[in-house]
Design a protein around this motif. Structure first.
Motif, PDB file in Angstrom:
ATOM      1  N   LYS A   1      -1.710  -0.531  -7.048  1.00  0.00           N
ATOM      2  CA  LYS A   1      -2.662  -1.461  -7.659  1.00  0.00           C
ATOM      3  C   LYS A   1      -1.961  -2.589  -8.429  1.00  0.00           C
ATOM      4  O   LYS A   1      -2.543  -3.664  -8.606  1.00  0.00           O
TER       5      LYS A   1
ATOM      6  N   GLU B   1       0.822  -1.216   0.000  1.00  0.00           N
ATOM      7  CA  GLU B   1       0.000   0.000   0.000  1.00  0.00           C
ATOM      8  C   GLU B   1       0.857   1.267   0.000  1.00  0.00           C
ATOM      9  O   GLU B   1       0.447   2.300  -0.524  1.00  0.00           O
TER      10      GLU B   1
ATOM     11  N   ASP C   1      -5.072  -4.693  -2.465  1.00  0.00           N
ATOM     12  CA  ASP C   1      -6.463  -4.638  -1.992  1.00  0.00           C
ATOM     13  C   ASP C   1      -7.111  -6.020  -2.031  1.00  0.00           C
ATOM     14  O   ASP C   1      -7.868  -6.394  -1.130  1.00  0.00           O
TER      15      ASP C   1
END
Length: 520
Positions: A110, A100, A115
């Motif tokens: 990403k 992150e 996530d």
């Protein structure tokens, strides 16, 4: 019956020796004890393995190193080792935290699917599975996405996201890249957190660029900083504490000894390739006509060691220069070759009077001659040449055109590097007063040590003796020790507590940015 027993015995021994096939396996024991949930005691390795194979087949197309990951799990019988070792102690959560925060290195978080990993961790932690088989796809996907993200994060920080040798045609520095053994050892790590901490770049230059990147507002500035952070991530050859660096965008040579600068000077480097070079090169490949051949004199990026000095060098003129320049000059002026002290050879035999050659008989793309410029004041290499092994016939040298050092853009040579202070550079290389005075005498400079005046005067007398033909010849000298040399390309770096920026003279920033876009 006896044959059957012999066949089945090795299989029995194999599965009994492997903890993964015990009931319940290690993952079952760990999760059962952690959640106080009996369903995990029924963990079926055969059923899980079936789910794992389907999961890895569905995900591997998007992995950066699918073969390495598949080989690791084949060797570990598809056991979810990362989940087994690092779920309970929170290290998988720590992995997510590092992913992150990867924006501090200029990455888009990403790309690591942090996530999704975080969601799978939450699903496992919720402990709402009614049957153990409901946990299999969650564990399998969590294992594989964590493995892929962990490898990629480590590799990107330790080696960079781009292999420069695959995108730059003249990048000859052998940068170290990730290998399967190293990645297997990463996946078999005893601590994810320790590895993630240790892989953080520690160089002063990287940290300075990183700090500036986090403070910068303008996208154009952030882009330059990010590109050079990537350059400092590349695993370059070990130069040691004492080495010479030529930075092309800075047009400067610097000799460093640890943190001290022994000498620094301006340099002239190879000229930028023609605009539209790639398209013109394709046209030349089709036509074979030298008039279609685009010019590319860019100095290659390389790593080597300076191993000799040549005073009064001879210039072996490359075929490309002979075809594009010497041929036309000789046709235009029949006395150009002799006036320029250029000797012409046919089948390795010297032509006594090159001014008599009828150039109309020869096409420049099939010249049967070799050209060499003799030693002397008019030689394009000047008085000194500094030699190091490389496949591009590149070297550092003096020049008789000193005006080039007054230019702002000094990308003007045919590819070799012209240096501003050749004599001082030679003195640092030889590190011996006697050798240095011998070198000075070769170029008609008086010795520094007065005890060497006698043989210096003797040399001058020989040169002035009109009864003898004195022929200036190259003289070779060895440095006290071979000195590492790296010719590199950096457009932003920290110097004197501030970030210095230089123009992208060869357009290499543009090409690197294109290759890095998918990581943004």
């Amino acid at each position: 019956m006896k044959k059957f027993r012999f066949l089945i015995l090795p299989f029995i021994l194999f599965i009994s020796a492997c903890g993964w096939f015990k009931s319940p396996p290690e993952i079952g024991k760990v999760l059962s004890e952690h959640f106080k949930n009996k369903i995990y005691k029924d963990f079926d390795t055969v059923a899980y393995d079936s789910i794992f194979v389907k999961t890895i087949d569905s995900l591997s197309d998007k992995f950066v190193n699918p073969k390495t990951i598949k080989a690791f799990y084949v060797n570990t019988h598809d056991e979810p080792r990362l989940v087994t070792k690092f779920y309970i102690n929170g290290e998988l959560d720590s992995l997510v935290s590092y992913l992150e925060q990867s924006g501090v290195h200029g990455f888009n978080p990403k790309i690591f699917k942090g996530d999704e990993i975080k969601g799978l961790l939450a699903e496992l932690t919720a402990n709402k599975f009614k049957k153990v088989e409901e946990s299999y796809p969650v564990i399998a996907k969590l294992e594989l996405l964590s493995a892929n993200a962990y490898l990629n994060y480590n590799n990107y920080l330790k080696y960079g996201v781009v292999n420069p040798r695959t995108i730059f045609s003249r990048y000859y520095i052998k940068v170290k890249r990730p290998d399967s053994l190293g990645m297997t050892n990463l996946l078999d790590s005893k601590s994810l957190v320790n590895t993630l901490r240790s892989v953080q770049p520690k160089s002063v230059q990287y940290k300075a660029l990183q700090a500036a990147y986090l403070k910068a507002d303008a996208e154009s500035e952030k882009r330059i900083l990010l590109l050079n952070m990537e350059r400092f991530r590349w695993k370059m050859p070990e130069t040691g504490d004492n080495y010479v660096q030529v930075n092309i965008p800075d047009f400067r040579l610097t000799w460093l000894d640890k943190t001290d600068t022994l000498i620094t000077m301006k340099v002239c480097v190879g000229g930028k390739r023609e605009n539209g070079y790639e398209d013109k090169l394709k046209a030349f490949a089709k036509s074979g006509n030298l008039d279609d051949k685009p010019k590319n004199h860019e100095t290659p990026l390389l790593f080597s060691k300076i191993n000799s000095i040549q005073a009064n060098p001879i210039w072996n003129i490359p075929v490309s220069i002979a075809q594009s320049e010497i041929y036309w000059m000789a046709r235009k002026d029949p006395y150009y070759l002799s006036n320029s002290n250029i000797k012409v050879y046919y089948k390795d035999k010297l032509i006594g009077e090159p001014d008599t050659i009828n150039w109309n008989r020869y096409s420049r793309d099939k010249l049967p001659f070799k050209f060499k410029q003799g030693s002397g004041g008019g030689n394009a290499l000047g008085k000194f040449k500094f030699i190091f092994d490389n496949s591009s016939s590149i070297y550092l040298h003096d020049t008789n055109n000193k005006n080039g050092f007054n230019l702002t853009n000094r990308a003007i040579s045919h590819g070799c590097v012209r240096i501003e202070k050749p004599l001082e550079f030679a003195e640092l290389l030889v590190q011996d007063s006697y050798t240095y005075d011998k070198l000075r005498a070769e170029v008609d400079l008086p010795p520094i040590d007065s005890t060497h005046v006698k043989w210096y005067k003797k040399r001058l007398a020989q040169k002035a003796d009109t009864l003898k033909t004195f022929q200036l010849k190259p003289a070779w000298f060895a440095p006290k020790k071979n000195v590492p040399l790296i010719i590199t390309y950096i457009t932003a770096w920290m110097q004197n507590d501030r970030i210095e920026y230089r123009p992208d003279v060869y357009g290499m920033d543009e090409k690197l940015w294109t290759a890095m876009k998918k990581f943004r």
